[in-house]
Design an enzyme around this catalytic site. Structure first.
Site, PDB file in Angstrom:
ATOM      1  N   CYS A   1      64.175  76.741  10.546  1.00  0.00           N
ATOM      2  CA  CYS A   1      64.321  76.986  11.982  1.00  0.00           C
ATOM      3  C   CYS A   1      63.489  78.206  12.352  1.00  0.00           C
ATOM      4  O   CYS A   1      63.393  79.164  11.579  1.00  0.00           O
ATOM      5  CB  CYS A   1      65.783  77.262  12.345  1.00  0.00           C
TER       6      CYS A   1
ATOM      7  N   GLU B   1      60.948  79.567  19.281  1.00  0.00           N
ATOM      8  CA  GLU B   1      59.835  79.098  20.104  1.00  0.00           C
ATOM      9  C   GLU B   1      59.229  80.298  20.840  1.00  0.00           C
ATOM     10  O   GLU B   1      59.929  81.261  21.147  1.00  0.00           O
ATOM     11  CB  GLU B   1      60.345  78.052  21.105  1.00  0.00           C
TER      12      GLU B   1
ATOM     13  N   ARG C   1      62.715  71.821  19.513  1.00  0.00           N
ATOM     14  CA  ARG C   1      61.590  70.980  19.127  1.00  0.00           C
ATOM     15  C   ARG C   1      61.652  70.742  17.625  1.00  0.00           C
ATOM     16  O   ARG C   1      62.197  71.557  16.886  1.00  0.00           O
ATOM     17  CB  ARG C   1      60.268  71.655  19.484  1.00  0.00           C
TER      18      ARG C   1
ATOM     19  N   ARG D   1      71.348  68.555   8.334  1.00  0.00           N
ATOM     20  CA  ARG D   1      72.132  68.613   7.088  1.00  0.00           C
ATOM     21  C   ARG D   1      73.346  67.689   7.184  1.00  0.00           C
ATOM     22  O   ARG D   1      73.665  66.992   6.245  1.00  0.00           O
ATOM     23  CB  ARG D   1      72.577  70.038   6.794  1.00  0.00           C
TER      24      ARG D   1
ATOM     25  N   TYR E   1      60.855  62.375  22.771  1.00  0.00           N
ATOM     26  CA  TYR E   1      61.238  63.479  23.655  1.00  0.00           C
ATOM     27  C   TYR E   1      62.400  63.011  24.515  1.00  0.00           C
ATOM     28  O   TYR E   1      62.283  62.007  25.213  1.00  0.00           O
ATOM     29  CB  TYR E   1      60.040  63.906  24.525  1.00  0.00           C
TER      30      TYR E   1
ATOM     31  N   ARG F   1      56.533  64.388  16.001  1.00  0.00           N
ATOM     32  CA  ARG F   1      57.021  65.451  16.867  1.00  0.00           C
ATOM     33  C   ARG F   1      58.131  64.935  17.754  1.00  0.00           C
ATOM     34  O   ARG F   1      58.249  63.749  18.026  1.00  0.00           O
ATOM     35  CB  ARG F   1      55.882  65.991  17.732  1.00  0.00           C
TER      36      ARG F   1
ATOM     37  N   ARG G   1      55.784  66.145  27.182  1.00  0.00           N
ATOM     38  CA  ARG G   1      54.617  65.437  26.643  1.00  0.00           C
ATOM     39  C   ARG G   1      54.642  63.960  26.983  1.00  0.00           C
ATOM     40  O   ARG G   1      54.630  63.115  26.112  1.00  0.00           O
ATOM     41  CB  ARG G   1      54.541  65.617  25.128  1.00  0.00           C
TER      42      ARG G   1
END
Length: 125
Positions: free
Chosen positions: A74, A77, A89, A63, A107, A7, A115
């Site tokens: 895609c 959110e 994200r 890409r 992150y 993530r 997070r």
């Protein structure tokens, strides 16, 4: 070889195409470097963007990095009141020998606040 999920997230300062491409490329590259990954190790990547980001598809940055044969998608959110603005994200599924406990989630920028419990943070500010 195991399949793992990695993530990550980054926050943009503004919604411009160039800035989107730069920040997402930085995020993908940092995920690769932090986990010793090559493009061929990726199974797929899901990108999400907050509704205030409309200048470019985040996947386009991947890409441009050579992810031509990797399935990318895609999505929007969730719009939760008070959530952080201008955030992209990713959740990447990869093949790796890393144990789950050694996978590094990345992150960047303001998104590092999302997070702190999950990741070693990196800031390129």
């Amino acid at each position: 070889m195991a399949v793992r999920a990695v993530r990550g997230a980054t926050q943009l300062e503004e919604d411009t195409r160039e800035h989107m491409l730069d920040r997402v490329a930085e995020l993908v590259t940092d995920v690769m470097e932090a986990n010793g990954l090559e493009v061929d190790d990726f199974i797929s990547i899901i990108f999400t963007a907050t509704s205030d980001l409309t200048s470019e598809f985040p996947a386009y940055a991947a890409r441009q990095l050579g992810f031509s044969d990797v399935p990318l998608v895609c999505a929007r959110e969730l719009e939760i009141e008070g959530s952080m603005p201008r955030v992209v994200r990713l959740m990447a599924h990869v093949e790796t020998d890393l144990p789950r406990s050694d996978v590094t989630h990345v992150y960047l920028h303001g998104a590092a606040n999302l997070r702190r419990d999950l990741t070693r943070t990196t800031s390129h500010d």
